[in-house]
Design an enzyme around this catalytic site. Structure first.
Site, mmCIF file in Angstrom:
data_model
loop_
_atom_site.group_PDB
_atom_site.id
_atom_site.type_symbol
_atom_site.label_atom_id
_atom_site.label_comp_id
_atom_site.label_asym_id
_atom_site.label_seq_id
_atom_site.Cartn_x
_atom_site.Cartn_y
_atom_site.Cartn_z
ATOM 1 C CB SER A 1 -0.976 -0.058 1.173
ATOM 2 O OG SER A 1 -2.042 0.840 0.996
ATOM 3 C CG ASP B 1 -7.239 -3.123 -2.545
ATOM 4 O OD1 ASP B 1 -7.820 -2.339 -1.780
ATOM 5 O OD2 ASP B 1 -6.022 -3.362 -2.493
ATOM 6 C CG HIS C 1 -5.843 -2.725 1.168
ATOM 7 N ND1 HIS C 1 -5.255 -2.233 0.021
ATOM 8 C CD2 HIS C 1 -5.232 -2.088 2.213
ATOM 9 C CE1 HIS C 1 -4.346 -1.334 0.350
ATOM 10 N NE2 HIS C 1 -4.299 -1.239 1.672
#
EC number: 3.1.1.1
Length: 227
Positions: free
Chosen positions: A119, A179, A206
């Site tokens: 991320s 996601d 995610h």
């Protein structure tokens, strides 16, 4: 026959992840790569004060050990400890400290064969690689990079080093079809900036996937770097 040396991978946590929390989140991946890679986890340098309900947050309001404190790499507003990956930021507060944290880890904890980022950590890893390819002596290019739920960082010239030209190191881009934090098209845009990029998609959201199908993909990618 001598054992194959482990590949050393510096792993950059996501926003609002503590060092301990990120180690736990990468536990399945560490197990999947047992005997092939050593994962060294690193969280951001900035405490995220308002992290109630976030990854790594404690249920009480008391102080927590440093390894359990939710951290971030940089913030997208000048005053608030927030990060909005998909919006143009008003600031990139704390970014230089983030870059220095990575540079120190590379220098003191290295050498590393590769970098993995999740991320916000994936966006930072891509920026580090772009700066290294551009000649920044703090960031010698790794042999490979693995970017999970990655995206091109926005704001104050952050995207330019990545967009200037294709990044010429082997890369594996991992992202989920569902996601809801970093949409797959964001990860695909980042993927397009790397020559010969390899993609690994999964049906989840995610997180860092490490089930049997993903394990085989990770191992196949890492096989090319076995000495």
């Amino acid at each position: 026959m001598a054992a194959q040396p482990l590949l050393r991978i510096l792993c950059l946590a996501g926003f609002r992840q503590s060092e301990r929390g990120f180690r736990e989140k990468t536990g399945a991946l560490r197990k999947a790569l047992r005997g092939r890679a050593e994962l060294v986890c690193l969280s951001g340098p900035h405490p995220v004060v308002d992290a109630a309900g976030s990854e790594g947050a404690r249920p009480d309001s008391g102080p927590c050990p440093p390894e359990e404190q939710p951290q971030g790499w940089w913030f997208s507003e000048q005053e608030a400890d927030v990060f909005l990956a998909l919006e143009e930021p008003t600031a990139c507060r704390g970014l230089e400290e983030a870059l220095e944290t990575v540079a120190q880890a590379l220098n003191k904890l290295g050498p590393f064969d590769g970098i993995l980022g999740f991320s916000q950590g994936a966006a930072l890893a891509a920026l580090v690689c772009a700066l290294g390819q551009g000649g920044d002596p703090r960031f010698p290019l790794p042999r490979f990079v693995i970017l999970v739920s990655g995206f091109c960082p926005r704001g104050l010239g952050l995207m330019e080093p990545i967009m200037q030209g294709p990044l010429s190191l082997p890369s594996l881009h991992v992202f989920g079809d569902t996601d809801g934090v970093i949409p797959s098209q964001e990860s695909m845009q980042l993927c397009s900036r790397f020559d010969g990029a390899v993609t690994l998609t999964h049906s989840g959201g995610h997180f860092i996937p490490a089930a049997a199908p993903q394990r085989q993909a990770y191992l196949k990618f890492l096989d090319q770097f076995a000495d």
